[in-house]
Design a protein around this motif. Structure first.
Motif, PDB file in Angstrom:
ATOM      1  N   LYS A   1      44.741  62.690 -29.081  1.00 15.20           N
ATOM      2  CA  LYS A   1      43.802  62.274 -28.038  1.00 15.20           C
ATOM      3  C   LYS A   1      43.471  63.471 -27.139  1.00 15.20           C
ATOM      4  N   ILE A   2      42.548  64.302 -27.624  1.00 16.35           N
ATOM      5  CA  ILE A   2      42.177  65.530 -26.925  1.00 16.35           C
ATOM      6  C   ILE A   2      40.726  65.451 -26.482  1.00 16.35           C
ATOM      7  N   THR A   3      40.505  65.556 -25.174  1.00 21.87           N
ATOM      8  CA  THR A   3      39.159  65.569 -24.602  1.00 21.87           C
ATOM      9  C   THR A   3      38.857  66.986 -24.144  1.00 21.87           C
ATOM     10  N   GLU A   4      37.650  67.473 -24.413  1.00 23.22           N
ATOM     11  CA  GLU A   4      37.302  68.853 -24.088  1.00 23.22           C
ATOM     12  C   GLU A   4      36.317  68.936 -22.926  1.00 23.22           C
ATOM     13  N   ALA A   5      36.471  70.018 -22.142  1.00 21.81           N
ATOM     14  CA  ALA A   5      35.519  70.331 -21.075  1.00 21.81           C
ATOM     15  C   ALA A   5      35.219  71.828 -21.131  1.00 21.81           C
ATOM     16  N   GLU A   6      33.990  72.199 -20.756  1.00 22.78           N
ATOM     17  CA  GLU A   6      33.561  73.596 -20.864  1.00 22.78           C
ATOM     18  C   GLU A   6      33.910  74.420 -19.635  1.00 22.78           C
ATOM     19  N   ASN A   7      34.221  73.761 -18.522  1.00 26.99           N
ATOM     20  CA  ASN A   7      34.585  74.495 -17.307  1.00 26.99           C
ATOM     21  C   ASN A   7      35.294  73.548 -16.338  1.00 26.99           C
ATOM     22  N   GLY A   8      35.766  74.099 -15.230  1.00 31.21           N
ATOM     23  CA  GLY A   8      36.516  73.305 -14.269  1.00 31.21           C
ATOM     24  C   GLY A   8      35.705  72.194 -13.638  1.00 31.21           C
ATOM     25  N   ALA A   9      34.424  72.452 -13.386  1.00 31.57           N
ATOM     26  CA  ALA A   9      33.579  71.431 -12.762  1.00 31.57           C
ATOM     27  C   ALA A   9      33.435  70.208 -13.673  1.00 31.57           C
TER      28      ALA A   9
ATOM     29  N   THR B   1      59.425  70.983 -23.124  1.00 32.82           N
ATOM     30  CA  THR B   1      59.935  71.042 -21.747  1.00 32.82           C
ATOM     31  C   THR B   1      59.141  70.140 -20.817  1.00 32.82           C
ATOM     32  N   LEU B   2      57.804  70.221 -20.899  1.00 29.12           N
ATOM     33  CA  LEU B   2      56.950  69.494 -19.967  1.00 29.12           C
ATOM     34  C   LEU B   2      56.894  67.994 -20.230  1.00 29.12           C
ATOM     35  N   LEU B   3      56.951  67.591 -21.503  1.00 27.39           N
ATOM     36  CA  LEU B   3      56.786  66.193 -21.849  1.00 27.39           C
ATOM     37  C   LEU B   3      58.086  65.528 -22.278  1.00 27.39           C
ATOM     38  N   GLY B   4      59.107  66.311 -22.462  1.00 21.50           N
ATOM     39  CA  GLY B   4      60.353  65.748 -22.991  1.00 21.50           C
ATOM     40  C   GLY B   4      61.358  65.333 -21.937  1.00 21.50           C
ATOM     41  N   HIS B   5      61.022  65.541 -20.680  1.00 21.75           N
ATOM     42  CA  HIS B   5      61.951  65.190 -19.603  1.00 21.75           C
ATOM     43  C   HIS B   5      61.242  64.400 -18.524  1.00 21.75           C
ATOM     44  N   VAL B   6      62.001  63.593 -17.809  1.00 24.03           N
ATOM     45  CA  VAL B   6      61.439  62.803 -16.721  1.00 24.03           C
ATOM     46  C   VAL B   6      61.045  63.735 -15.578  1.00 24.03           C
TER      47      VAL B   6
ATOM     48  N   GLU C   1      61.210  62.317 -26.668  1.00 22.30           N
ATOM     49  CA  GLU C   1      61.975  61.116 -26.330  1.00 22.30           C
ATOM     50  C   GLU C   1      61.157  60.144 -25.502  1.00 22.30           C
ATOM     51  N   LEU C   2      60.319  60.662 -24.627  1.00 21.88           N
ATOM     52  CA  LEU C   2      59.630  59.810 -23.658  1.00 21.88           C
ATOM     53  C   LEU C   2      58.210  59.422 -24.067  1.00 21.88           C
ATOM     54  N   PHE C   3      57.644  60.123 -25.038  1.00 21.06           N
ATOM     55  CA  PHE C   3      56.256  59.863 -25.433  1.00 21.06           C
ATOM     56  C   PHE C   3      56.140  59.742 -26.948  1.00 21.06           C
ATOM     57  N   ASP C   4      55.160  58.953 -27.375  1.00 19.82           N
ATOM     58  CA  ASP C   4      54.669  59.044 -28.742  1.00 19.82           C
ATOM     59  C   ASP C   4      53.629  60.158 -28.703  1.00 19.82           C
ATOM     60  N   ILE C   5      53.890  61.251 -29.401  1.00 26.51           N
ATOM     61  CA  ILE C   5      53.034  62.432 -29.283  1.00 26.51           C
ATOM     62  C   ILE C   5      51.571  62.110 -29.589  1.00 26.51           C
ATOM     63  N   ALA C   6      51.331  61.160 -30.485  1.00 31.50           N
ATOM     64  CA  ALA C   6      49.959  60.808 -30.852  1.00 31.50           C
ATOM     65  C   ALA C   6      49.227  60.099 -29.716  1.00 31.50           C
ATOM     66  N   GLU C   7      49.975  59.578 -28.745  1.00 31.63           N
ATOM     67  CA  GLU C   7      49.370  58.840 -27.631  1.00 31.63           C
ATOM     68  C   GLU C   7      49.197  59.698 -26.377  1.00 31.63           C
ATOM     69  N   VAL C   8      49.687  60.928 -26.391  1.00 27.73           N
ATOM     70  CA  VAL C   8      49.552  61.810 -25.234  1.00 27.73           C
ATOM     71  C   VAL C   8      48.087  62.200 -25.063  1.00 27.73           C
ATOM     72  N   ARG C   9      47.552  61.960 -23.867  1.00 29.09           N
ATOM     73  CA  ARG C   9      46.143  62.227 -23.587  1.00 29.09           C
ATOM     74  C   ARG C   9      45.995  63.617 -22.960  1.00 29.09           C
ATOM     75  N   VAL C  10      45.258  64.481 -23.645  1.00 23.71           N
ATOM     76  CA  VAL C  10      45.139  65.880 -23.242  1.00 23.71           C
ATOM     77  C   VAL C  10      43.708  66.187 -22.798  1.00 23.71           C
ATOM     78  N   LEU C  11      43.606  66.898 -21.679  1.00 20.59           N
ATOM     79  CA  LEU C  11      42.317  67.444 -21.265  1.00 20.59           C
ATOM     80  C   LEU C  11      42.369  68.945 -21.506  1.00 20.59           C
ATOM     81  N   LEU C  12      41.512  69.428 -22.399  1.00 22.64           N
ATOM     82  CA  LEU C  12      41.457  70.843 -22.781  1.00 22.64           C
ATOM     83  C   LEU C  12      40.213  71.471 -22.157  1.00 22.64           C
TER      84      LEU C  12
END
Length: 266
Positions: A171-179, A261-266, A138-149
């Protein structure tokens, strides 16, 4: 979108024992799951996969000419076959051995012997990967959600990315570790963080604590992916502000509920 049913799944069963091949084939047939081809070695399996790519490989762990892990790794490292789902069937119970498969992107791990309930859950996870369905929010266009993996295993990242993309996340950006993730968080804006727990340099807990205590990132929902999600000590991890713990293998049905649950509610 074309969907396939459980009876239409093309399955390659890789098992060195004639008896076990018959037992597993009979169980698949009894549950009306798939069209089954068999192989008795790693080489035979790879030859058949390249000749006629299956939807799902159901494999034992040990063969005379190699291991199930070697077979899985070769499948996932080849761009032509990396979309093939892989299911391990093994009596192995040592966490360290099974962890290697989880990190390599296995869709399910079944005990030997397994029950129909185990098999059906694994097959459903495979079908969820193949029959992609965009998640409606309801609150997001799923294709526009920016994800850090964030995950130190490239094969694990590939599997998680495939699950997320199957739900419409682009929109998925990847990282190999926390740093490395910290650098990206400072330079870019994200709507969701999906991170592994065990990583070198900075693990998932340390990364989550930074996100929560930094005013610029404190609002970002965090899904932590770990093969220890159901262990008692992981309950303390959620005190760092992690919104959800997700077990490996990264199952689409479970992830879909979390994202709703995480993205569907304010």
């Amino acid at each position: 979108m074309v969907s396939i049913s459980r009876s239409e799944l093309q399955i390659l069963l890789v098992e060195p024992s004639d008896t076990q091949r018959k037992i597993i084939s009979n169980m698949l047939a009894k549950e009306q799951i798939g069209r089954i081809e068999t192989a008795g070695s790693v080489k035979d399996a790879l030859d058949k996969i390249h000749a006629h790519q299956p939807d799902l490989v159901v494999s034992a762990m040990y063969f005379e000419d190699g291991t199930g892990l070697e077979l899985l790794t070769q499948i996932k490292q080849d761009s032509k076959t990396q979309s093939v789902s892989f299911m391990l069937v093994s009596s192995e119970f040592r966490p360290a051995k099974l962890e290697e498969f989880k990190q390599a992107g296995v869709v399910a791990i079944l005990p030997k012997p397994f029950e129909p309930i185990h098999l059906n859950r694994a097959v459903n996870a495979t079908l969820d990967l193949i029959n992609t369905e965009e998640l409606e929010l309801e609150l997001f266009d799923i294709a526009e959600v920016r994800v850090l993996l964030v995950d130190d295993s490239r094969l694990a990242r590939n599997h998680i990315r495939r699950v997320l993309e199957g739900m419409g996340l682009e929109k998925i950006t990847e990282a190999e570790n926390g740093a490395q993730a910290l650098t990206l968080l400072k330079d870019f804006t994200f709507d969701l963080l999906v991170t592994d727990y065990n990583m070198p340099e900075m693990d998932g807990r340390e990364l989550s604590e930074f996100v929560r205590f930094n005013p610029d990132t404190a609002h970002i929902p965090i899904i932590m992916v770990t093969s220890e999600a159901n262990s008692a000590h992981m309950a303390n991890i959620q005190q760092t502000g992690v919104n959800a713990l997700c077990d490996k293998p990264f199952e689409p049905a479970e992830v879909r509920k979390m994202l709703s649950t995480l993205l569907g509610h304010v």
